[in-house]
Design a protein around this motif. Structure first.
Motif, PDB file in Angstrom:
ATOM      1  N   ASP A  87       1.010  -1.075  -0.010  1.00  0.00           N
ATOM      2  CA  ASP A  87       0.162   0.174   0.050  1.00  0.00           C
ATOM      3  C   ASP A  87       0.843   1.315   0.215  1.00  0.00           C
ATOM      4  OD1 ASP A  87      -2.529  -1.375   0.373  1.00  0.00           O
ATOM      5  OD2 ASP A  87      -1.504  -2.144   2.282  1.00  0.00           O
ATOM      6  N   LEU A  88       0.788   2.050  -0.712  1.00  0.00           N
ATOM      7  CA  LEU A  88       1.299   3.551  -0.829  1.00  0.00           C
ATOM      8  C   LEU A  88       0.286   4.504  -1.200  1.00  0.00           C
ATOM      9  CD1 LEU A  88       4.159   4.883  -0.639  1.00  0.00           C
ATOM     10  CD2 LEU A  88       4.245   4.447  -2.884  1.00  0.00           C
ATOM     11  N   ALA A  89       0.400   5.677  -0.530  1.00  0.00           N
ATOM     12  CA  ALA A  89      -0.774   6.818  -0.682  1.00  0.00           C
ATOM     13  C   ALA A  89       0.184   8.031  -0.231  1.00  0.00           C
ATOM     14  CB  ALA A  89      -2.009   6.653   0.116  1.00  0.00           C
ATOM     15  N   GLY A  90       0.026   8.806  -1.185  1.00  0.00           N
ATOM     16  CA  GLY A  90       0.666  10.265  -0.692  1.00  0.00           C
ATOM     17  C   GLY A  90       1.055  10.920  -2.033  1.00  0.00           C
ATOM     18  N   ARG A  91       2.087  11.574  -2.090  1.00  0.00           N
ATOM     19  CA  ARG A  91       2.550  12.498  -3.291  1.00  0.00           C
ATOM     20  C   ARG A  91       4.031  12.093  -3.550  1.00  0.00           C
ATOM     21  NH1 ARG A  91       1.920  16.002   0.750  1.00  0.00           N
ATOM     22  NH2 ARG A  91       3.513  17.274   1.155  1.00  0.00           N
ATOM     23  N   ASP A  92       4.229  12.600  -4.731  1.00  0.00           N
ATOM     24  CA  ASP A  92       5.854  12.707  -4.992  1.00  0.00           C
ATOM     25  C   ASP A  92       6.611  11.487  -5.018  1.00  0.00           C
ATOM     26  OD1 ASP A  92       5.311  15.455  -5.202  1.00  0.00           O
ATOM     27  OD2 ASP A  92       6.220  15.862  -3.146  1.00  0.00           O
ATOM     28  N   VAL A  93       6.076  10.258  -5.286  1.00  0.00           N
ATOM     29  CA  VAL A  93       6.884   9.061  -5.054  1.00  0.00           C
ATOM     30  C   VAL A  93       8.190   9.115  -6.017  1.00  0.00           C
ATOM     31  CG1 VAL A  93       5.340   7.672  -6.991  1.00  0.00           C
ATOM     32  CG2 VAL A  93       6.542   6.417  -5.102  1.00  0.00           C
ATOM     33  N   HIS A  94       8.197   9.774  -7.005  1.00  0.00           N
ATOM     34  CA  HIS A  94       9.338   9.658  -7.872  1.00  0.00           C
ATOM     35  C   HIS A  94      10.662  10.146  -7.185  1.00  0.00           C
ATOM     36  CE1 HIS A  94       6.667   8.813 -11.070  1.00  0.00           C
ATOM     37  NE2 HIS A  94       7.525   8.168 -11.641  1.00  0.00           N
ATOM     38  N   ASN A  95      10.241  11.355  -6.149  1.00  0.00           N
ATOM     39  CA  ASN A  95      11.150  11.707  -5.559  1.00  0.00           C
ATOM     40  C   ASN A  95      11.999  10.935  -4.546  1.00  0.00           C
ATOM     41  OD1 ASN A  95      11.157  14.012  -7.196  1.00  0.00           O
ATOM     42  ND2 ASN A  95       9.444  14.906  -5.747  1.00  0.00           N
ATOM     43  N   TYR A  96      11.243  10.095  -3.931  1.00  0.00           N
ATOM     44  CA  TYR A  96      11.488   9.120  -2.540  1.00  0.00           C
ATOM     45  C   TYR A  96      11.684   7.711  -2.912  1.00  0.00           C
ATOM     46  CZ  TYR A  96       6.748   8.720  -1.662  1.00  0.00           C
ATOM     47  OH  TYR A  96       5.564   8.585  -1.739  1.00  0.00           O
ATOM     48  N   ALA A  97      11.463   7.308  -4.158  1.00  0.00           N
ATOM     49  CA  ALA A  97      11.296   5.886  -4.523  1.00  0.00           C
ATOM     50  C   ALA A  97      12.527   5.162  -4.023  1.00  0.00           C
ATOM     51  CB  ALA A  97      11.075   5.474  -6.012  1.00  0.00           C
ATOM     52  N   ALA A  98      13.891   5.702  -4.534  1.00  0.00           N
ATOM     53  CA  ALA A  98      15.192   4.949  -4.135  1.00  0.00           C
ATOM     54  C   ALA A  98      15.001   4.684  -2.707  1.00  0.00           C
ATOM     55  CB  ALA A  98      16.255   5.899  -4.706  1.00  0.00           C
ATOM     56  N   GLU A  99      14.892   5.767  -1.776  1.00  0.00           N
ATOM     57  CA  GLU A  99      14.905   5.697  -0.501  1.00  0.00           C
ATOM     58  C   GLU A  99      13.995   4.520   0.254  1.00  0.00           C
ATOM     59  OE1 GLU A  99      14.984   8.516  -1.967  1.00  0.00           O
ATOM     60  OE2 GLU A  99      16.803   9.876  -1.539  1.00  0.00           O
ATOM     61  N   LEU A 100      12.924   4.639  -0.483  1.00  0.00           N
ATOM     62  CA  LEU A 100      11.818   3.649   0.045  1.00  0.00           C
ATOM     63  C   LEU A 100      12.158   2.193  -0.186  1.00  0.00           C
ATOM     64  CD1 LEU A 100       9.195   3.375   1.526  1.00  0.00           C
ATOM     65  CD2 LEU A 100       7.770   3.821  -0.584  1.00  0.00           C
ATOM     66  N   CYS A 101      12.677   2.286  -1.653  1.00  0.00           N
ATOM     67  CA  CYS A 101      12.837   0.832  -1.644  1.00  0.00           C
ATOM     68  C   CYS A 101      14.199   0.188  -0.865  1.00  0.00           C
ATOM     69  CB  CYS A 101      13.528   0.679  -3.220  1.00  0.00           C
ATOM     70  SG  CYS A 101      12.104   0.686  -4.422  1.00  0.00           S
ATOM     71  N   ALA A 102      15.117   1.244  -0.568  1.00  0.00           N
ATOM     72  CA  ALA A 102      16.466   0.998   0.318  1.00  0.00           C
ATOM     73  C   ALA A 102      15.542   0.657   1.751  1.00  0.00           C
ATOM     74  CB  ALA A 102      17.267   1.998   0.199  1.00  0.00           C
ATOM     75  N   ALA A 103      14.847   1.194   2.313  1.00  0.00           N
ATOM     76  CA  ALA A 103      14.436   1.200   3.357  1.00  0.00           C
ATOM     77  C   ALA A 103      13.534  -0.054   3.753  1.00  0.00           C
ATOM     78  CB  ALA A 103      13.529   2.354   4.155  1.00  0.00           C
ATOM     79  N   VAL A 104      12.711  -0.498   2.950  1.00  0.00           N
ATOM     80  CA  VAL A 104      11.905  -1.589   2.983  1.00  0.00           C
ATOM     81  C   VAL A 104      12.703  -2.871   2.639  1.00  0.00           C
ATOM     82  CG1 VAL A 104       9.749  -2.759   2.056  1.00  0.00           C
ATOM     83  CG2 VAL A 104       9.687  -0.396   2.329  1.00  0.00           C
ATOM     84  N   GLU A 105      13.725  -2.581   1.938  1.00  0.00           N
ATOM     85  CA  GLU A 105      14.777  -3.761   1.511  1.00  0.00           C
ATOM     86  C   GLU A 105      15.597  -4.035   2.668  1.00  0.00           C
ATOM     87  OE1 GLU A 105      16.341  -3.053  -2.077  1.00  0.00           O
ATOM     88  OE2 GLU A 105      14.603  -3.050  -3.293  1.00  0.00           O
ATOM     89  N   ALA A 106      15.993  -3.232   3.343  1.00  0.00           N
ATOM     90  CA  ALA A 106      16.907  -3.213   4.567  1.00  0.00           C
ATOM     91  C   ALA A 106      16.037  -4.065   5.676  1.00  0.00           C
ATOM     92  CB  ALA A 106      17.370  -2.180   4.991  1.00  0.00           C
ATOM     93  N   TRP A 107      14.719  -3.406   5.991  1.00  0.00           N
ATOM     94  CA  TRP A 107      13.748  -4.146   7.099  1.00  0.00           C
ATOM     95  C   TRP A 107      13.552  -5.351   6.666  1.00  0.00           C
ATOM     96  CZ3 TRP A 107       8.878  -5.490   5.493  1.00  0.00           C
ATOM     97  CH2 TRP A 107       8.019  -5.849   6.735  1.00  0.00           C
ATOM     98  N   ALA A 108      13.347  -5.765   5.195  1.00  0.00           N
ATOM     99  CA  ALA A 108      12.924  -7.044   4.924  1.00  0.00           C
ATOM    100  C   ALA A 108      14.081  -8.083   5.145  1.00  0.00           C
ATOM    101  CB  ALA A 108      12.315  -7.096   3.369  1.00  0.00           C
ATOM    102  N   GLU A 109      15.403  -7.661   4.752  1.00  0.00           N
ATOM    103  CA  GLU A 109      16.669  -8.566   5.247  1.00  0.00           C
ATOM    104  C   GLU A 109      16.739  -8.807   6.707  1.00  0.00           C
ATOM    105  OE1 GLU A 109      20.375  -6.895   3.603  1.00  0.00           O
ATOM    106  OE2 GLU A 109      19.117  -7.362   1.395  1.00  0.00           O
ATOM    107  N   GLN A 110      16.485  -7.693   7.556  1.00  0.00           N
ATOM    108  CA  GLN A 110      16.413  -8.019   8.905  1.00  0.00           C
ATOM    109  C   GLN A 110      15.300  -9.013   9.333  1.00  0.00           C
ATOM    110  OE1 GLN A 110      15.767  -3.923  10.564  1.00  0.00           O
ATOM    111  NE2 GLN A 110      17.844  -3.565  10.234  1.00  0.00           N
ATOM    112  N   GLN A 111      14.418  -9.133   8.576  1.00  0.00           N
ATOM    113  CA  GLN A 111      13.292 -10.007   8.931  1.00  0.00           C
ATOM    114  C   GLN A 111      13.485 -11.413   8.080  1.00  0.00           C
ATOM    115  OE1 GLN A 111      11.100  -8.823  11.295  1.00  0.00           O
ATOM    116  NE2 GLN A 111      12.300  -6.898  10.823  1.00  0.00           N
ATOM    117  N   ASN A 112      14.517 -11.598   7.695  1.00  0.00           N
ATOM    118  CA  ASN A 112      15.122 -12.821   7.028  1.00  0.00           C
ATOM    119  C   ASN A 112      14.210 -13.116   5.799  1.00  0.00           C
ATOM    120  OD1 ASN A 112      17.143 -13.295   9.062  1.00  0.00           O
ATOM    121  ND2 ASN A 112      15.349 -14.070  10.351  1.00  0.00           N
TER     122      ASN A 112
END
Length: 152
Positions: A87-112
């Motif tokens: 789920d994603l809602a708000g604005r300006d996704v193109h401006n923070y897509a790299a940071e969001l992918c990196a944050a979620v992927e780092a969290w996912a790795e911590q969750q194995n």
């Protein structure tokens, strides 16, 4: 350096989350309006409160920009863990897509989790391709329309 910061707000207490709650609920409502057969505002909020989904906040300084939610599922047959930004809602996704992918992927790795996925519209394909995401499966739907014209 990006002006956007991605936070795993599921780790926050309600005092810290409080200033953003009305924005979060508003964006959940926008998702419910857009996908009325799939979600409600209350259901999205309950998934966050219960811990079934992780809530992500995208802020510019202290200003709310967007919210996202992710989930983890385990494939019964293999034990493979899949983290999905669902789920994603708000604005300006193109401006923070790299940071969001990196944050979620780092969290996912911590969750194995060994697989990272995004559920989204087809229009996301070019944006996600920049970060290594490829289409994996296509979901086909047919909606039953009753004689009264309503979808059930």
């Amino acid at each position: 350096m990006s002006k956007y910061t991605i936070y795993n707000a599921s780790e926050w207490n309600l005092d810290r989350l409080g200033p953003y709650l009305s924005d979060v609920v508003h964006e959940m409502g926008r998702l419910a309006d857009r996908f009325p057969g799939d979600v409600t505002t209350a259901a999205l909020f309950q998934e966050f409160l219960s811990g079934r989904k992780t809530l992500w906040l995208i802020l510019e300084g202290d200003r709310f920009v967007s919210m996202g939610m992710s989930s983890i599922r385990t494939v019964d047959a293999t034990g493979q863990r899949i983290a999905t930004l669902c789920d994603l809602a708000g604005r300006d996704v193109h401006n923070y897509a790299a940071e969001l992918c990196a944050a979620v992927e780092a969290w996912a790795e911590q969750q194995n989790c060994g697989v990272f996925a995004v559920e989204g519209r087809e229009g996301w394909k070019p944006l996600l391709a920049q970060y290594g995401y490829k289409p994996f499966a296509v979901l086909y739907r047919k909606t039953k329309v009753e004689a009264d014209g309503n979808i059930h």
